[in-house]
Motif scaffolding. Structure first.
Motif, PDB file in Angstrom:
ATOM      1  N   ASP A   1       0.837  -1.207   0.000  1.00 46.41           N
ATOM      2  CA  ASP A   1       0.000   0.000   0.000  1.00 46.41           C
ATOM      3  C   ASP A   1       0.872   1.257   0.000  1.00 46.41           C
ATOM      4  N   MET A   2       1.917   1.210   0.831  1.00 42.11           N
ATOM      5  CA  MET A   2       2.834   2.350   0.872  1.00 42.11           C
ATOM      6  C   MET A   2       3.393   2.611  -0.529  1.00 42.11           C
ATOM      7  N   SER A   3       3.838   1.542  -1.217  1.00 39.44           N
ATOM      8  CA  SER A   3       4.421   1.726  -2.549  1.00 39.44           C
ATOM      9  C   SER A   3       3.411   2.316  -3.517  1.00 39.44           C
ATOM     10  N   LYS A   4       2.171   1.828  -3.422  1.00 41.90           N
ATOM     11  CA  LYS A   4       1.137   2.353  -4.320  1.00 41.90           C
ATOM     12  C   LYS A   4       0.878   3.825  -4.019  1.00 41.90           C
ATOM     13  N   ALA A   5       0.818   4.156  -2.716  1.00 43.38           N
ATOM     14  CA  ALA A   5       0.563   5.544  -2.341  1.00 43.38           C
ATOM     15  C   ALA A   5       1.683   6.452  -2.846  1.00 43.38           C
ATOM     16  N   TYR A   6       2.898   5.894  -3.020  1.00 45.12           N
ATOM     17  CA  TYR A   6       4.007   6.678  -3.553  1.00 45.12           C
ATOM     18  C   TYR A   6       4.159   6.497  -5.053  1.00 45.12           C
ATOM     19  N   HIS A   7       3.090   6.082  -5.698  1.00 46.87           N
ATOM     20  CA  HIS A   7       3.011   6.022  -7.164  1.00 46.87           C
ATOM     21  C   HIS A   7       3.889   4.952  -7.796  1.00 46.87           C
ATOM     22  N   ALA A   8       4.349   3.951  -7.052  1.00 46.87           N
ATOM     23  CA  ALA A   8       5.201   2.926  -7.645  1.00 46.87           C
ATOM     24  C   ALA A   8       4.384   2.055  -8.599  1.00 46.87           C
TER      25      ALA A   8
ATOM     26  N   ARG B   1       7.980  -2.187 -10.433  1.00 46.95           N
ATOM     27  CA  ARG B   1       8.804  -1.722  -9.322  1.00 46.95           C
ATOM     28  C   ARG B   1       8.371  -2.381  -8.015  1.00 46.95           C
TER      29      ARG B   1
ATOM     30  N   SER C   1      11.057  -4.465  -6.070  1.00 43.36           N
ATOM     31  CA  SER C   1      11.649  -3.815  -4.901  1.00 43.36           C
ATOM     32  C   SER C   1      10.925  -4.116  -3.600  1.00 43.36           C
TER      33      SER C   1
ATOM     34  N   SER D   1      -5.559   8.731  -1.684  1.00 43.14           N
ATOM     35  CA  SER D   1      -4.252   8.259  -2.125  1.00 43.14           C
ATOM     36  C   SER D   1      -4.377   7.266  -3.273  1.00 43.14           C
TER      37      SER D   1
ATOM     38  N   LEU E   1      -5.562   4.249  -3.006  1.00 39.74           N
ATOM     39  CA  LEU E   1      -5.495   2.856  -2.566  1.00 39.74           C
ATOM     40  C   LEU E   1      -6.873   2.211  -2.624  1.00 39.74           C
TER      41      LEU E   1
ATOM     42  N   ARG F   1      -2.700   7.030 -12.590  1.00 35.45           N
ATOM     43  CA  ARG F   1      -1.915   7.949 -11.769  1.00 35.45           C
ATOM     44  C   ARG F   1      -0.479   7.953 -12.246  1.00 35.45           C
TER      45      ARG F   1
ATOM     46  N   PHE G   1       1.931   7.114   7.195  1.00 41.79           N
ATOM     47  CA  PHE G   1       0.983   6.214   7.851  1.00 41.79           C
ATOM     48  C   PHE G   1       1.166   6.237   9.355  1.00 41.79           C
TER      49      PHE G   1
ATOM     50  N   ARG H   1      16.191  -2.115   3.416  1.00 40.76           N
ATOM     51  CA  ARG H   1      16.852  -0.984   2.777  1.00 40.76           C
ATOM     52  C   ARG H   1      17.283   0.000   3.847  1.00 40.76           C
TER      53      ARG H   1
ATOM     54  N   PHE I   1      13.669   4.919  -2.976  1.00 44.28           N
ATOM     55  CA  PHE I   1      12.549   4.181  -3.563  1.00 44.28           C
ATOM     56  C   PHE I   1      11.416   5.132  -3.939  1.00 44.28           C
TER      57      PHE I   1
ATOM     58  N   ALA J   1      10.146   6.080  -7.658  1.00 47.50           N
ATOM     59  CA  ALA J   1       8.757   5.827  -8.035  1.00 47.50           C
ATOM     60  C   ALA J   1       8.094   7.095  -8.568  1.00 47.50           C
TER      61      ALA J   1
END
Lengths: 284, 269
Positions: free
Chosen positions: A180-187, A191, A195, B59, B61, B82, B94, B103, B111, B115
Protein backbone atom coordinates in the motif's frame (compact mmCIF):
# COMPACT_ATOMS: atom_id res chain seq x y z
CA UNK A 1 11.73 -7.74 39.07
CA UNK A 2 12.34 -7.68 42.82
CA UNK A 3 11.36 -11.31 43.13
CA UNK A 4 13.84 -12.20 40.44
CA UNK A 5 16.60 -10.41 42.27
CA UNK A 6 15.80 -12.15 45.51
CA UNK A 7 15.70 -15.45 43.67
CA UNK A 8 19.05 -14.82 42.03
CA UNK A 9 20.59 -13.82 45.33
CA UNK A 10 19.46 -16.86 47.22
CA UNK A 11 20.69 -18.96 44.32
CA UNK A 12 24.10 -17.35 44.40
CA UNK A 13 24.50 -17.50 48.15
CA UNK A 14 23.47 -21.16 48.32
CA UNK A 15 25.33 -24.28 47.35
CA UNK A 16 24.66 -23.48 43.71
CA UNK A 17 27.11 -20.59 43.75
CA UNK A 18 30.11 -22.60 42.61
CA UNK A 19 28.09 -24.40 40.02
CA UNK A 20 26.77 -21.09 38.70
CA UNK A 21 30.31 -19.71 38.35
CA UNK A 22 31.37 -22.87 36.55
CA UNK A 23 28.45 -22.61 34.11
CA UNK A 24 29.23 -18.96 33.55
CA UNK A 25 32.87 -19.78 32.85
CA UNK A 26 31.93 -22.50 30.37
CA UNK A 27 29.42 -20.16 28.74
CA UNK A 28 32.01 -17.42 28.44
CA UNK A 29 34.54 -19.76 26.86
CA UNK A 30 31.94 -21.11 24.46
CA UNK A 31 30.71 -17.75 23.23
CA UNK A 32 32.54 -16.05 20.41
CA UNK A 33 34.27 -17.29 17.33
CA UNK A 34 36.61 -19.81 18.94
CA UNK A 35 33.79 -21.23 21.02
CA UNK A 36 31.83 -21.90 17.83
CA UNK A 37 34.77 -23.75 16.31
CA UNK A 38 35.15 -25.77 19.48
CA UNK A 39 31.49 -26.81 19.41
CA UNK A 40 31.66 -27.71 15.71
CA UNK A 41 34.79 -29.80 16.18
CA UNK A 42 33.28 -31.70 19.07
CA UNK A 43 30.14 -32.22 17.01
CA UNK A 44 32.14 -33.88 14.23
CA UNK A 45 34.15 -35.93 16.73
CA UNK A 46 30.92 -37.16 18.36
CA UNK A 47 29.62 -38.29 14.97
CA UNK A 48 32.84 -40.12 14.23
CA UNK A 49 32.78 -41.77 17.66
CA UNK A 50 29.20 -42.95 17.08
CA UNK A 51 30.27 -44.40 13.73
CA UNK A 52 33.23 -46.22 15.38
CA UNK A 53 30.96 -47.64 18.05
CA UNK A 54 28.55 -48.90 15.38
CA UNK A 55 31.45 -50.39 13.41
CA UNK A 56 32.76 -52.14 16.52
CA UNK A 57 29.44 -53.88 17.17
CA UNK A 58 28.53 -54.76 13.55
CA UNK A 59 30.46 -56.98 11.11
CA UNK A 60 32.92 -55.08 8.92
CA UNK A 61 30.99 -56.11 5.80
CA UNK A 62 27.88 -54.35 7.10
CA UNK A 63 29.39 -51.28 8.67
CA UNK A 64 33.02 -50.58 7.87
CA UNK A 65 34.89 -48.23 10.20
CA UNK A 66 35.46 -44.60 9.12
CA UNK A 67 39.16 -45.04 8.41
CA UNK A 68 38.43 -48.04 6.15
CA UNK A 69 35.90 -45.99 4.19
CA UNK A 70 38.34 -43.09 4.05
CA UNK A 71 41.04 -45.34 2.63
CA UNK A 72 38.67 -46.70 -0.04
CA UNK A 73 37.60 -43.17 -0.87
CA UNK A 74 41.23 -42.06 -1.20
CA UNK A 75 41.91 -44.85 -3.69
CA UNK A 76 38.77 -43.99 -5.64
CA UNK A 77 39.69 -40.32 -5.75
CA UNK A 78 43.16 -41.15 -7.04
CA UNK A 79 41.79 -43.50 -9.69
CA UNK A 80 39.54 -40.78 -11.16
CA UNK A 81 36.77 -43.31 -11.79
CA UNK A 82 34.62 -41.73 -9.13
CA UNK A 83 34.90 -38.23 -10.62
CA UNK A 84 33.19 -39.31 -13.82
CA UNK A 85 30.15 -40.52 -11.89
CA UNK A 86 30.18 -37.49 -9.59
CA UNK A 87 30.25 -35.16 -12.58
CA UNK A 88 27.32 -36.98 -14.21
CA UNK A 89 25.27 -36.90 -11.02
CA UNK A 90 26.08 -33.25 -10.31
CA UNK A 91 24.96 -32.32 -13.83
CA UNK A 92 21.69 -34.16 -13.31
CA UNK A 93 21.20 -32.41 -9.97
CA UNK A 94 21.85 -29.01 -11.53
CA UNK A 95 19.40 -29.64 -14.38
CA UNK A 96 16.70 -31.20 -12.21
CA UNK A 97 17.06 -28.41 -9.65
CA UNK A 98 16.70 -25.68 -12.28
CA UNK A 99 13.63 -27.35 -13.75
CA UNK A 100 11.96 -27.95 -10.38
CA UNK A 101 12.72 -24.46 -9.11
CA UNK A 102 11.49 -22.77 -12.30
CA UNK A 103 8.20 -24.63 -12.33
CA UNK A 104 7.69 -24.09 -8.61
CA UNK A 105 8.45 -20.37 -8.95
CA UNK A 106 5.94 -19.93 -11.76
CA UNK A 107 3.23 -21.96 -10.02
CA UNK A 108 3.92 -20.47 -6.59
CA UNK A 109 3.85 -16.90 -7.89
CA UNK A 110 0.71 -17.53 -9.91
CA UNK A 111 -1.07 -19.10 -6.95
CA UNK A 112 0.10 -16.44 -4.52
CA UNK A 113 -0.91 -13.52 -6.72
CA UNK A 114 -4.02 -14.74 -8.51
CA UNK A 115 -7.13 -16.10 -6.88
CA UNK A 116 -8.05 -17.96 -10.07
CA UNK A 117 -4.69 -19.69 -10.33
CA UNK A 118 -4.87 -20.61 -6.65
CA UNK A 119 -8.31 -22.16 -7.12
CA UNK A 120 -7.22 -24.02 -10.25
CA UNK A 121 -3.86 -25.44 -9.11
CA UNK A 122 -4.62 -26.12 -5.47
CA UNK A 123 -6.05 -29.58 -6.10
CA UNK A 124 -3.18 -30.46 -8.43
CA UNK A 125 -0.62 -29.52 -5.84
CA UNK A 126 -2.32 -31.26 -2.94
CA UNK A 127 -2.87 -34.31 -5.12
CA UNK A 128 0.71 -34.32 -6.36
CA UNK A 129 2.12 -34.04 -2.86
CA UNK A 130 0.32 -37.19 -1.75
CA UNK A 131 1.47 -39.13 -4.80
CA UNK A 132 4.44 -41.42 -4.00
CA UNK A 133 7.59 -40.28 -5.82
CA UNK A 134 8.26 -43.85 -6.87
CA UNK A 135 5.01 -43.98 -8.87
CA UNK A 136 5.81 -40.67 -10.51
CA UNK A 137 9.36 -41.70 -11.43
CA UNK A 138 8.29 -45.07 -12.84
CA UNK A 139 5.53 -43.41 -14.85
CA UNK A 140 7.97 -40.90 -16.31
CA UNK A 141 10.40 -43.68 -17.21
CA UNK A 142 7.55 -45.51 -18.97
CA UNK A 143 6.31 -42.44 -20.82
CA UNK A 144 9.59 -40.73 -21.72
CA UNK A 145 11.74 -43.86 -21.96
CA UNK A 146 14.76 -45.13 -20.08
CA UNK A 147 16.95 -42.15 -20.88
CA UNK A 148 18.60 -39.15 -19.27
CA UNK A 149 15.72 -36.80 -19.98
CA UNK A 150 13.37 -39.09 -18.06
CA UNK A 151 15.88 -39.33 -15.20
CA UNK A 152 16.15 -35.57 -14.85
CA UNK A 153 12.39 -35.05 -15.12
CA UNK A 154 11.83 -37.89 -12.68
CA UNK A 155 14.12 -36.23 -10.16
CA UNK A 156 12.62 -32.79 -10.68
CA UNK A 157 8.86 -33.34 -10.74
CA UNK A 158 8.36 -35.05 -7.35
CA UNK A 159 9.97 -32.03 -5.69
CA UNK A 160 7.84 -29.42 -7.49
CA UNK A 161 4.70 -29.58 -5.31
CA UNK A 162 6.49 -29.11 -2.00
CA UNK A 163 8.57 -26.23 -3.37
CA UNK A 164 5.44 -24.67 -4.87
CA UNK A 165 3.72 -24.77 -1.50
CA UNK A 166 6.70 -23.06 0.15
CA UNK A 167 6.76 -20.25 -2.39
CA UNK A 168 2.98 -19.89 -2.46
CA UNK A 169 2.87 -19.54 1.33
CA UNK A 170 5.72 -17.02 1.24
CA UNK A 171 3.83 -14.86 -1.23
CA UNK A 172 0.65 -15.03 0.82
CA UNK A 173 2.67 -13.77 3.79
CA UNK A 174 3.77 -10.58 2.05
CA UNK A 175 3.23 -7.40 4.04
CA UNK A 176 0.27 -5.66 2.41
CA UNK A 177 1.09 -2.47 4.28
CA UNK A 178 4.36 -2.04 2.40
CA UNK A 179 2.58 -2.66 -0.88
CA UNK A 180 0.00 0.00 0.00
CA UNK A 181 2.83 2.35 0.87
CA UNK A 182 4.42 1.73 -2.55
CA UNK A 183 1.14 2.35 -4.32
CA UNK A 184 0.56 5.54 -2.34
CA UNK A 185 4.01 6.68 -3.55
CA UNK A 186 3.01 6.02 -7.16
CA UNK A 187 5.20 2.93 -7.64
CA UNK A 188 4.32 0.87 -10.71
CA UNK A 189 3.66 -2.86 -10.80
CA UNK A 190 7.14 -3.85 -11.97
CA UNK A 191 8.80 -1.72 -9.32
CA UNK A 192 6.58 -3.15 -6.60
CA UNK A 193 7.39 -6.72 -7.61
CA UNK A 194 11.13 -6.08 -7.90
CA UNK A 195 11.65 -3.82 -4.90
CA UNK A 196 8.92 -4.73 -2.42
CA UNK A 197 7.73 -8.26 -3.09
CA UNK A 198 10.98 -9.96 -4.14
CA UNK A 199 13.01 -8.93 -1.09
CA UNK A 200 10.21 -10.08 1.19
CA UNK A 201 10.09 -13.57 -0.26
CA UNK A 202 13.86 -13.88 -0.69
CA UNK A 203 14.29 -15.67 2.66
CA UNK A 204 11.60 -18.20 1.76
CA UNK A 205 13.08 -18.61 -1.72
CA UNK A 206 16.50 -19.28 -0.27
CA UNK A 207 15.07 -21.76 2.22
CA UNK A 208 13.18 -23.46 -0.62
CA UNK A 209 16.36 -23.60 -2.69
CA UNK A 210 18.27 -25.27 0.13
CA UNK A 211 15.47 -27.64 0.86
CA UNK A 212 14.94 -28.36 -2.85
CA UNK A 213 18.62 -29.07 -3.42
CA UNK A 214 18.64 -31.58 -0.56
CA UNK A 215 15.54 -33.32 -1.89
CA UNK A 216 16.69 -33.28 -5.51
CA UNK A 217 20.00 -34.92 -4.75
CA UNK A 218 18.23 -37.80 -3.05
CA UNK A 219 15.79 -38.05 -5.96
CA UNK A 220 18.65 -38.12 -8.49
CA UNK A 221 20.26 -41.06 -6.68
CA UNK A 222 16.90 -42.75 -6.69
CA UNK A 223 16.29 -42.34 -10.44
CA UNK A 224 19.87 -43.41 -11.17
CA UNK A 225 19.39 -46.51 -9.10
CA UNK A 226 16.12 -47.27 -10.87
CA UNK A 227 16.98 -46.68 -14.49
CA UNK A 228 20.48 -45.43 -15.28
CA UNK A 229 23.80 -47.20 -15.76
CA UNK A 230 26.04 -44.37 -14.60
CA UNK A 231 26.19 -41.80 -11.82
CA UNK A 232 26.66 -42.07 -8.09
CA UNK A 233 23.25 -43.66 -7.53
CA UNK A 234 24.00 -46.41 -10.00
CA UNK A 235 27.42 -47.06 -8.45
CA UNK A 236 25.96 -47.27 -4.98
CA UNK A 237 23.37 -49.76 -6.20
CA UNK A 238 26.11 -51.69 -8.04
CA UNK A 239 28.36 -51.99 -4.99
CA UNK A 240 25.40 -52.78 -2.79
CA UNK A 241 24.52 -55.71 -5.07
CA UNK A 242 28.08 -56.99 -4.67
CA UNK A 243 27.94 -56.50 -0.86
CA UNK A 244 30.70 -53.95 -0.89
CA UNK A 245 29.60 -51.55 1.84
CA UNK A 246 32.96 -49.74 1.99
CA UNK A 247 32.45 -48.56 -1.58
CA UNK A 248 28.81 -47.67 -0.94
CA UNK A 249 29.82 -45.52 1.98
CA UNK A 250 32.81 -44.03 0.19
CA UNK A 251 30.57 -42.81 -2.63
CA UNK A 252 27.98 -41.52 -0.22
CA UNK A 253 30.62 -39.80 1.91
CA UNK A 254 32.17 -37.96 -1.01
CA UNK A 255 28.78 -36.77 -2.11
CA UNK A 256 27.79 -35.61 1.36
CA UNK A 257 31.04 -33.65 1.53
CA UNK A 258 30.38 -32.00 -1.83
CA UNK A 259 26.81 -31.08 -0.86
CA UNK A 260 27.98 -29.79 2.53
CA UNK A 261 30.41 -27.56 0.74
CA UNK A 262 27.68 -26.24 -1.58
CA UNK A 263 25.30 -25.73 1.28
CA UNK A 264 27.62 -24.02 3.75
CA UNK A 265 29.95 -22.10 1.49
CA UNK A 266 27.77 -21.14 -1.45
CA UNK A 267 24.27 -20.78 0.00
CA UNK A 268 25.51 -19.70 3.42
CA UNK A 269 27.54 -16.86 1.89
CA UNK A 270 24.56 -15.81 -0.20
CA UNK A 271 22.36 -15.79 2.88
CA UNK A 272 24.74 -13.61 4.85
CA UNK A 273 24.99 -11.22 1.91
CA UNK A 274 21.23 -11.00 1.39
CA UNK A 275 20.18 -10.63 5.01
CA UNK A 276 22.79 -8.39 6.57
CA UNK A 277 20.00 -5.88 7.32
CA UNK A 278 18.60 -8.14 9.99
CA UNK A 279 19.64 -7.33 13.53
CA UNK A 280 21.79 -10.01 15.13
CA UNK A 281 19.72 -12.98 16.20
CA UNK A 282 19.00 -13.25 19.89
CA UNK A 283 18.61 -16.66 21.42
CA UNK A 284 16.40 -17.52 24.32
CA UNK B 1 -13.52 27.56 -5.82
CA UNK B 2 -13.61 24.02 -7.09
CA UNK B 3 -10.84 24.63 -9.64
CA UNK B 4 -8.58 26.31 -7.16
CA UNK B 5 -9.03 23.56 -4.58
CA UNK B 6 -6.08 21.32 -3.84
CA UNK B 7 -8.25 18.54 -2.45
CA UNK B 8 -11.90 18.20 -3.26
CA UNK B 9 -14.26 15.63 -1.83
CA UNK B 10 -17.83 15.85 -2.95
CA UNK B 11 -20.67 13.56 -1.84
CA UNK B 12 -18.31 10.66 -1.28
CA UNK B 13 -20.04 7.57 0.01
CA UNK B 14 -18.13 4.43 0.85
CA UNK B 15 -19.77 1.17 1.78
CA UNK B 16 -17.80 -1.93 2.65
CA UNK B 17 -19.69 -4.90 1.24
CA UNK B 18 -20.97 -7.56 3.64
CA UNK B 19 -18.47 -10.31 4.23
CA UNK B 20 -19.47 -13.78 5.38
CA UNK B 21 -21.89 -13.34 8.26
CA UNK B 22 -20.90 -9.74 9.06
CA UNK B 23 -23.16 -7.06 7.63
CA UNK B 24 -21.98 -4.33 5.29
CA UNK B 25 -20.58 -1.16 6.80
CA UNK B 26 -21.18 2.33 5.54
CA UNK B 27 -17.96 4.12 6.38
CA UNK B 28 -18.67 7.44 4.71
CA UNK B 29 -22.01 9.03 3.91
CA UNK B 30 -21.97 11.86 1.37
CA UNK B 31 -18.83 13.41 2.79
CA UNK B 32 -18.04 16.82 1.32
CA UNK B 33 -15.21 19.28 1.87
CA UNK B 34 -12.37 20.97 0.08
CA UNK B 35 -8.87 22.11 0.99
CA UNK B 36 -7.08 25.06 -0.59
CA UNK B 37 -3.46 24.82 -1.77
CA UNK B 38 -0.96 25.18 1.04
CA UNK B 39 -3.60 24.74 3.71
CA UNK B 40 -3.03 22.48 6.74
CA UNK B 41 -6.34 20.79 7.57
CA UNK B 42 -6.99 18.29 10.33
CA UNK B 43 -9.85 15.84 10.27
CA UNK B 44 -10.86 15.15 13.85
CA UNK B 45 -13.22 12.39 14.83
CA UNK B 46 -13.65 9.31 16.97
CA UNK B 47 -12.31 5.90 15.96
CA UNK B 48 -14.27 4.25 13.20
CA UNK B 49 -15.69 7.43 11.70
CA UNK B 50 -14.15 6.79 8.29
CA UNK B 51 -11.14 9.11 8.56
CA UNK B 52 -8.66 6.58 7.26
CA UNK B 53 -11.06 5.47 4.54
CA UNK B 54 -11.02 9.03 3.28
CA UNK B 55 -7.23 9.09 3.05
CA UNK B 56 -7.18 5.73 1.31
CA UNK B 57 -9.58 7.09 -1.30
CA UNK B 58 -7.48 10.23 -1.81
CA UNK B 59 -4.25 8.26 -2.12
CA UNK B 60 -5.80 5.98 -4.74
CA UNK B 61 -5.50 2.86 -2.57
CA UNK B 62 -9.26 2.49 -2.43
CA UNK B 63 -11.07 3.05 -5.70
CA UNK B 64 -14.43 1.56 -4.80
CA UNK B 65 -16.48 4.58 -3.79
CA UNK B 66 -19.30 6.79 -5.00
CA UNK B 67 -19.01 10.51 -5.50
CA UNK B 68 -16.13 12.72 -6.50
CA UNK B 69 -12.64 12.75 -5.02
CA UNK B 70 -10.11 14.96 -6.78
CA UNK B 71 -6.63 16.30 -6.22
CA UNK B 72 -5.78 19.46 -8.15
CA UNK B 73 -8.85 18.92 -10.28
CA UNK B 74 -7.93 15.35 -11.26
CA UNK B 75 -10.20 12.67 -9.93
CA UNK B 76 -8.42 9.85 -8.11
CA UNK B 77 -9.07 6.11 -8.26
CA UNK B 78 -11.95 4.75 -10.28
CA UNK B 79 -9.80 3.80 -13.24
CA UNK B 80 -7.91 7.08 -13.33
CA UNK B 81 -4.30 6.48 -14.32
CA UNK B 82 -1.92 7.95 -11.77
CA UNK B 83 1.27 9.08 -13.42
CA UNK B 84 3.38 11.18 -11.09
CA UNK B 85 5.36 12.67 -13.98
CA UNK B 86 2.17 14.33 -15.18
CA UNK B 87 -0.24 14.69 -12.29
CA UNK B 88 0.14 16.19 -8.85
CA UNK B 89 2.28 14.23 -6.40
CA UNK B 90 0.82 12.94 -3.20
CA UNK B 91 2.76 11.55 -0.27
CA UNK B 92 1.37 9.49 2.58
CA UNK B 93 2.62 9.16 6.16
CA UNK B 94 0.98 6.21 7.85
CA UNK B 95 0.37 5.41 11.47
CA UNK B 96 3.42 3.12 11.30
CA UNK B 97 6.63 4.13 9.52
CA UNK B 98 6.22 1.50 6.77
CA UNK B 99 9.89 1.55 5.86
CA UNK B 100 11.37 -1.42 4.06
CA UNK B 101 13.58 -3.08 6.66
CA UNK B 102 16.01 -4.46 4.08
CA UNK B 103 16.85 -0.98 2.78
CA UNK B 104 18.82 1.70 4.55
CA UNK B 105 17.06 4.97 5.39
CA UNK B 106 18.61 6.54 2.30
CA UNK B 107 17.59 3.63 0.07
CA UNK B 108 14.05 3.81 1.44
CA UNK B 109 13.78 7.44 0.38
CA UNK B 110 15.39 6.60 -2.97
CA UNK B 111 12.55 4.18 -3.56
CA UNK B 112 9.97 6.99 -3.27
CA UNK B 113 12.07 9.30 -5.47
CA UNK B 114 12.47 6.61 -8.13
CA UNK B 115 8.76 5.83 -8.04
CA UNK B 116 7.98 9.50 -8.60
CA UNK B 117 10.42 9.61 -11.54
CA UNK B 118 12.97 11.97 -10.04
CA UNK B 119 16.32 11.97 -11.83
CA UNK B 120 18.96 9.90 -9.95
CA UNK B 121 21.29 12.89 -10.07
CA UNK B 122 18.87 14.78 -7.80
CA UNK B 123 18.49 11.99 -5.25
CA UNK B 124 21.47 12.69 -3.04
CA UNK B 125 20.71 16.38 -2.64
CA UNK B 126 17.03 15.84 -1.91
CA UNK B 127 17.66 13.04 0.58
CA UNK B 128 20.41 14.91 2.43
CA UNK B 129 18.19 17.97 2.61
CA UNK B 130 15.16 16.10 3.97
CA UNK B 131 17.16 14.02 6.43
CA UNK B 132 18.73 17.20 7.77
CA UNK B 133 15.24 18.66 8.29
CA UNK B 134 14.22 15.71 10.47
CA UNK B 135 17.67 15.61 12.13
CA UNK B 136 18.59 12.18 10.83
CA UNK B 137 21.62 13.14 8.76
CA UNK B 138 24.00 10.82 10.61
CA UNK B 139 21.61 7.91 10.23
CA UNK B 140 21.18 7.82 6.47
CA UNK B 141 23.08 4.53 6.12
CA UNK B 142 21.29 2.84 9.04
CA UNK B 143 18.71 0.13 8.59
CA UNK B 144 15.24 0.92 10.01
CA UNK B 145 15.45 -1.84 12.62
CA UNK B 146 18.52 -0.14 14.07
CA UNK B 147 16.47 3.00 14.80
CA UNK B 148 13.90 3.84 17.48
CA UNK B 149 10.21 4.15 16.62
CA UNK B 150 10.36 7.94 16.67
CA UNK B 151 13.39 8.00 14.40
CA UNK B 152 11.70 5.62 11.98
CA UNK B 153 8.67 7.89 11.82
CA UNK B 154 10.97 10.86 11.18
CA UNK B 155 12.52 8.90 8.31
CA UNK B 156 9.01 8.31 6.96
CA UNK B 157 8.33 12.05 7.15
CA UNK B 158 11.60 12.74 5.33
CA UNK B 159 10.53 10.28 2.66
CA UNK B 160 7.21 12.09 2.28
CA UNK B 161 8.78 15.52 1.83
CA UNK B 162 11.59 14.24 -0.41
CA UNK B 163 9.21 14.01 -3.36
CA UNK B 164 8.07 17.59 -2.71
CA UNK B 165 4.44 16.55 -2.55
CA UNK B 166 1.63 18.80 -3.68
CA UNK B 167 -0.57 17.01 -1.19
CA UNK B 168 0.58 15.26 1.97
CA UNK B 169 -1.79 12.79 3.60
CA UNK B 170 -1.10 11.86 7.22
CA UNK B 171 -2.96 9.16 9.10
CA UNK B 172 -2.43 9.57 12.85
CA UNK B 173 1.33 9.54 12.31
CA UNK B 174 2.21 10.31 15.92
CA UNK B 175 -0.35 8.22 17.76
CA UNK B 176 2.00 5.28 18.32
CA UNK B 177 4.71 7.46 19.88
CA UNK B 178 5.17 8.61 23.45
CA UNK B 179 3.86 12.12 24.09
CA UNK B 180 7.27 13.82 24.37
CA UNK B 181 8.49 12.36 21.11
CA UNK B 182 5.18 13.19 19.47
CA UNK B 183 5.49 16.82 20.60
CA UNK B 184 8.93 17.15 19.09
CA UNK B 185 7.78 15.59 15.85
CA UNK B 186 4.73 17.87 15.59
CA UNK B 187 6.96 20.89 16.01
CA UNK B 188 9.37 19.52 13.43
CA UNK B 189 6.53 18.77 11.03
CA UNK B 190 5.34 22.38 11.20
CA UNK B 191 8.85 23.70 10.60
CA UNK B 192 9.26 21.54 7.51
CA UNK B 193 5.77 22.31 6.27
CA UNK B 194 6.53 26.06 6.48
CA UNK B 195 9.42 25.40 4.07
CA UNK B 196 7.49 23.24 1.61
CA UNK B 197 3.97 24.63 1.98
CA UNK B 198 2.40 21.40 0.75
CA UNK B 199 -1.30 20.97 1.26
CA UNK B 200 -1.65 18.74 4.31
CA UNK B 201 -4.62 16.61 5.25
CA UNK B 202 -3.93 15.24 8.70
CA UNK B 203 -6.23 12.73 10.35
CA UNK B 204 -6.28 12.44 14.13
CA UNK B 205 -8.47 11.70 17.13
CA UNK B 206 -6.43 14.01 19.32
CA UNK B 207 -8.10 17.43 19.65
CA UNK B 208 -5.03 19.17 21.03
CA UNK B 209 -2.87 17.84 18.23
CA UNK B 210 -5.40 19.05 15.67
CA UNK B 211 -5.55 22.51 17.25
CA UNK B 212 -1.79 22.84 17.53
CA UNK B 213 -1.13 21.83 13.93
CA UNK B 214 -3.85 23.00 11.63
CA UNK B 215 -5.35 26.04 9.95
CA UNK B 216 -8.76 24.48 10.07
CA UNK B 217 -10.35 21.47 11.80
CA UNK B 218 -13.06 19.41 10.19
CA UNK B 219 -15.03 17.29 12.63
CA UNK B 220 -16.62 14.01 11.82
CA UNK B 221 -19.46 12.15 13.49
CA UNK B 222 -19.19 8.57 14.64
CA UNK B 223 -19.64 5.72 12.16
CA UNK B 224 -21.49 4.12 10.56
CA UNK B 225 -22.02 6.68 7.88
CA UNK B 226 -19.35 9.14 8.97
CA UNK B 227 -20.20 12.72 8.02
CA UNK B 228 -18.62 16.10 8.48
CA UNK B 229 -20.58 17.87 11.19
CA UNK B 230 -18.59 20.94 12.09
CA UNK B 231 -15.64 23.10 11.22
CA UNK B 232 -13.33 25.23 13.40
CA UNK B 233 -11.26 27.98 11.83
CA UNK B 234 -7.81 28.38 13.45
CA UNK B 235 -6.10 30.85 11.15
CA UNK B 236 -6.29 33.45 13.93
CA UNK B 237 -3.78 31.38 15.94
CA UNK B 238 -0.52 32.87 14.72
CA UNK B 239 2.38 30.69 13.67
CA UNK B 240 4.87 29.52 14.78
CA UNK B 241 2.83 28.06 17.58
CA UNK B 242 4.15 26.87 20.87
CA UNK B 243 3.00 24.29 23.35
CA UNK B 244 3.19 26.87 26.14
CA UNK B 245 0.82 29.20 24.30
CA UNK B 246 -2.33 29.59 26.40
CA UNK B 247 -4.40 30.48 23.33
CA UNK B 248 -3.63 27.10 21.72
CA UNK B 249 -4.66 25.39 24.91
CA UNK B 250 -7.87 27.44 25.24
CA UNK B 251 -8.74 26.80 21.63
CA UNK B 252 -8.23 23.06 22.00
CA UNK B 253 -10.63 23.05 24.96
CA UNK B 254 -13.15 24.82 22.80
CA UNK B 255 -12.61 22.21 20.06
CA UNK B 256 -13.19 19.39 22.54
CA UNK B 257 -16.43 21.02 23.73
CA UNK B 258 -17.68 21.34 20.19
CA UNK B 259 -16.76 17.75 19.44
CA UNK B 260 -18.50 16.49 22.56
CA UNK B 261 -21.62 18.47 21.70
CA UNK B 262 -21.77 16.58 18.40
CA UNK B 263 -20.81 13.15 19.56
CA UNK B 264 -22.40 13.25 22.98
CA UNK B 265 -19.73 11.52 25.03
CA UNK B 266 -16.12 12.01 25.95
CA UNK B 267 -14.23 9.23 24.26
CA UNK B 268 -11.73 11.44 22.57
CA UNK B 269 -8.49 12.63 24.07
Amino acid sequence: MLLQQIGAQSYRSGAGAKFATLIAAVRASLSGRWGDHLIRTSSILTLLAAWYIGAAYLPASVMPAPHVVARVLATEIRSFGIWNDVAITLTRIALAFSIAMSIALILGFAMGLSKTAECFFEIWIIGAITMPSLVLILTIYMVVGLNDRAAILGAALPVVPILTINIWEAIKGIDQKLIDMSKAYHAGRVRIIASVIAPQIAPALLASARFGLGLIWKMVLFVELLGRSDGVGYKIEFYYQSFNMSEVMAYALLFVLIMLFLEIVALGKLERYLFNWRPAQRRF
Amino acid sequence: MSHAASIEISNVTKTYPPRGDSAGWKALDRATFSVSPGEFVCILGPSGCGKSTLLNILSGLDDQYEGLAAIHGRSVGQGAVRRPSVGPRTAYVFQEPRLMPWRTVRANIEFALAASNFKPSEWRGRIDNCLALVELSQFSEFYPLQLSGGMQQRAAIARAFSIEPDVLLMDEPFSALDELTARRLRQQLLTIWEKFRSTVLFVTHNAFEATFLSDRILMMTKGPGGKFCDEVELSDLSRPRSYEDVRVFEKSRFVVERLVSHIGQIDVE
